[in-house]
Scaffold this active site. Structure first.
Site, mmCIF file in Angstrom:
data_model
loop_
_atom_site.group_PDB
_atom_site.id
_atom_site.type_symbol
_atom_site.label_atom_id
_atom_site.label_comp_id
_atom_site.label_asym_id
_atom_site.label_seq_id
_atom_site.Cartn_x
_atom_site.Cartn_y
_atom_site.Cartn_z
ATOM 1 N N LYS A 27 93.500 3.128 90.680
ATOM 2 C CA LYS A 27 93.290 1.680 90.490
ATOM 3 C C LYS A 27 94.449 1.022 89.772
ATOM 4 O O LYS A 27 94.594 -0.206 89.797
ATOM 5 C CB LYS A 27 91.993 1.417 89.724
ATOM 6 C CG LYS A 27 90.760 2.056 90.335
ATOM 7 C CD LYS A 27 90.579 1.709 91.789
ATOM 8 C CE LYS A 27 89.514 2.576 92.428
ATOM 9 N NZ LYS A 27 89.843 4.002 92.487
ATOM 10 N N GLU A 43 82.925 5.866 93.656
ATOM 11 C CA GLU A 43 83.339 6.764 94.726
ATOM 12 C C GLU A 43 82.389 7.953 94.783
ATOM 13 O O GLU A 43 81.754 8.306 93.790
ATOM 14 C CB GLU A 43 84.769 7.262 94.494
ATOM 15 C CG GLU A 43 85.804 6.170 94.663
ATOM 16 C CD GLU A 43 87.220 6.684 94.479
ATOM 17 O OE1 GLU A 43 87.396 7.875 94.164
ATOM 18 O OE2 GLU A 43 88.157 5.885 94.641
ATOM 19 N N CYS A 89 97.934 12.301 86.093
ATOM 20 C CA CYS A 89 98.460 11.145 86.821
ATOM 21 C C CYS A 89 99.343 10.262 85.952
ATOM 22 O O CYS A 89 100.277 9.628 86.444
ATOM 23 C CB CYS A 89 97.314 10.290 87.350
ATOM 24 S SG CYS A 89 95.810 11.155 87.762
ATOM 25 N N SER A 140 86.370 8.369 97.833
ATOM 26 C CA SER A 140 87.692 8.763 97.387
ATOM 27 C C SER A 140 88.626 8.833 98.576
ATOM 28 O O SER A 140 88.207 9.083 99.707
ATOM 29 C CB SER A 140 87.616 10.136 96.713
ATOM 30 O OG SER A 140 88.902 10.691 96.553
#
Length: 574
Positions: free
Chosen positions: A131, A451, A56, A477
């Site tokens: 986040k 989550e 990511c 999630s």
């Protein structure tokens, strides 16, 4: 545009660059090779969440360099810095997930402190995993300096046995493996191809949901959320973002001018329309809190209730973020909503133009099956629904995109942590019709509001995803699907009803009516309440303890400070 365009006497950086008393400060800048001209230009913080924790974030430093080039073109001096990220895919399914929501606050706080400490005049923020997107946008709204947000881009789809796959398939593969439906060799083959590039998870999970929000709320350049992370066009958007922030300085346009109540409504609209992550109902109230706007869970879900679901995206649908990019990107979704009379077109954006003006040159692509027109939606109401009732007086939320059955009633199976629930699922110790109750996983009780993708995905992998339900005071999630209700409030750790449920209690939920109720006699319920005691928490020091001490209810975004309403001084005005 050059440095003379900008009046330093009105910018925060004057406190570190101007006048004889700031000679010691300027000596530091000379030490870093800066010229006198660069020192007297506006200082722009270029913040990214680059790290080597997960795909990511791995491409964000590259994009930050392009953003810095754009700042220089626009007549500013970029000052790059990084903040943290906790990547949910790596943190999922173990105690590490307790750090995830906490990281949102740390991201916002660390950017605030860096900007305040060095008196930067503006901010370009580049985010990857879940986040980090709201965390950066929260810091922009808190500081209220001219700001442009940019998403780092999604991952390319993996290919397995002739079909596109995402990390969602990987988590569900674990359940298939435990049910004997997938061999060791097949699971290994899938894990080697599921995530083939840099970028955030490819479905309409939390990262892509909040990326859509960044365009819909007006903090990101139109189209900037679309291109996958490896594409070089991301660098072009980054450069344009750097140039754009300099224009915002020149025109005095700030985040709170952009993120009005109507802009937050636009943000909630795109979440519902795309069947986005339930986490948006946590992050939008937290963002609104930063600028003193009342916009809690019920405000968000009221908009969800009347928004058509028009984007056929995973986890409930067929397509992924790259497919949206291929047919024209997020502006296609916004155009469909604007043409359908759903979107507020008069909201100003970081382009200096309104949403309607940004979309005036966009033609809705009718030669595709990813995004439907409002006149012919997948379903007439949004892909995410709010619930309220005796089990959740402060509300709860469920993603209904792709679900066939919107009602569920069954006996409770109670677990006081996710690990216990996962072990029961892994051992198939449940019956069709059960309602899993996972509690003491809320903001305070976790702490950190974990989550539950490992558990929900395992249920789907075992073929039981539509045969059982799951409720929690924690989170799900964006990749979760099925009758999974999160954000139940008040949470168990503060004495909420979810903490008083016993095995076998009947729970009824109706996502059409928006109800969630515990079928227990009021007298019995009060008896349980008198006998209830707060269980001990193993986290009694460090960041998690600090978060548990400060955090508020999920209904208001699980925030940790008083927010914009209590503000008596805005950083941008120093």
């Amino acid at each position: 545009m050059d440095a003379k365009t900008f009046d330093k006497s009105k910018l925060p950086s004057r406190h570190v660059t101007e006048g004889p008393s700031r000679a010691p400060h300027r000596s530091y800048y000379y030490a870093m090779g800066m010229t006198e001209e660069e020192i007297h230009r506006p200082f722009v913080g270029v913040a990214s969440c680059w790290n080597e924790a997960a795909p990511c974030n791995i491409s964000l430093m590259r994009q930050a360099q392009a953003a810095k080039a754009g700042v220089k073109i626009g007549g500013g001096t970029p000052r790059e810095f990084c903040t943290i990220t906790v990547t949910d895919g790596i943190a999922m399914g173990h105690q590490g997930m307790k750090s995830s929501l906490v990281s949102r606050e740390v991201i916002a706080d660390s950017i605030e402190l860096t900007m305040r400490g060095h008196c930067y005049d503006a901010l370009v923020g580049i985010a990857g995993c879940d986040k980090s997107l709201p965390g950066i946008m929260m810091s922009m709204l808190r500081l209220n300096v001219p700001s442009v947000f940019m998403y780092g881009g999604s991952i390319l789809p993996g290919r397995y046995k002739g079909r596109d796959v995402t990390v969602q398939d990987m988590f569900e593969g674990v359940g298939m493996h435990s049910a004997g439906k997938m061999s060791d060799e097949e699971l290994h083959e899938l894990e080697c191809v599921a995530c083939p590039s840099a970028g955030s998870c490819g479905g309409q999970f939390t990262a892509n949901t909040m990326a859509c929000v960044s365009e819909a709320i007006g903090l990101a350049l139109p189209g900037s959320a679309g291109a996958p992370a490896p594409y070089e066009s991301r660098d072009e958007y980054a450069t344009a973002s750097g140039e754009a922030v300099m224009k915002l300085i020149a025109h005095g346009l700030r985040p709170r001018d952009i993120c009005t109540r109507k802009a937050f409504e636009n943000a909630a609209i795109i979440v519902a329309a795309t069947g986005g992550s339930t986490n948006a109902a946590l992050h939008l109230p937290a963002m609104a809190h930063e600028c003193g706007i009342d916009f809690d869970l019920f405000d968000v879900t009221e908009i969800f209730k009347k928004t058509p679901y028009i984007a056929d995206l995973k986890p409930g649908g067929k397509y992924i973020a790259k497919d949206v990019f291929d047919i024209g990107g997020v502006p296609q979704i916004l155009k469909a909503l604007l043409d359908g009379g759903i979107l507020h077109g008069d909201c100003i954006t970081v382009t200096g133009k309104t949403m309607a003006e940004n979309l005036s040159s966009v033609t809705f692509n009718t030669d595709q099956k990813v995004i439907y027109p409002v006149s012919n939606p997948i379903t007439p109401t949004g892909g995410v629904v709010g619930l309220r009732g005796t089990l959740a007086p402060d509300g709860a939320i469920v993603k209904v995109a792709g679900m066939k059955n919107l009602q569920f009633r069954g006996p409770a199976r109670c677990f006081d942590c996710e690990e216990d629930a996962f072990r029961a699922v892994d051992a198939r110790q449940y019956q069709d019709g059960d309602v899993f109750v996972i509690r003491y996983e809320g903001p305070k009780g976790g702490p950190g509001m974990r989550e539950m993708l490992s558990t929900t995905a395992a249920l789907y992998g075992q073929g039981s995803g539509d045969k059982v339900a799951l409720i929690t005071d924690g989170r799900f999630s964006g990749a979760t699907r099925g009758f999974c209700v999160g954000h139940v409030g008040p949470e168990a750790a503060v004495g909420g009803p979810i903490g008083l449920i016993k095995d076998g209690d009947m729970i009824s939920m109706d996502a059409e009516k928006g109800t969630i109720d515990l079928e227990v006699d009021a007298t019995e319920f009060e008896r349980r309440r008198k006998d209830w005691k707060v269980p001990p928490n193993m986290y009694q020091s460090g960041a998690l303890r600090k978060f548990a001490d400060q955090v508020g209810p999920a209904r208001y975004g699980a925030v940790t400070h008083a927010g914009g309403k209590a503000e008596v001084h805005c950083y941008a005005d120093i």
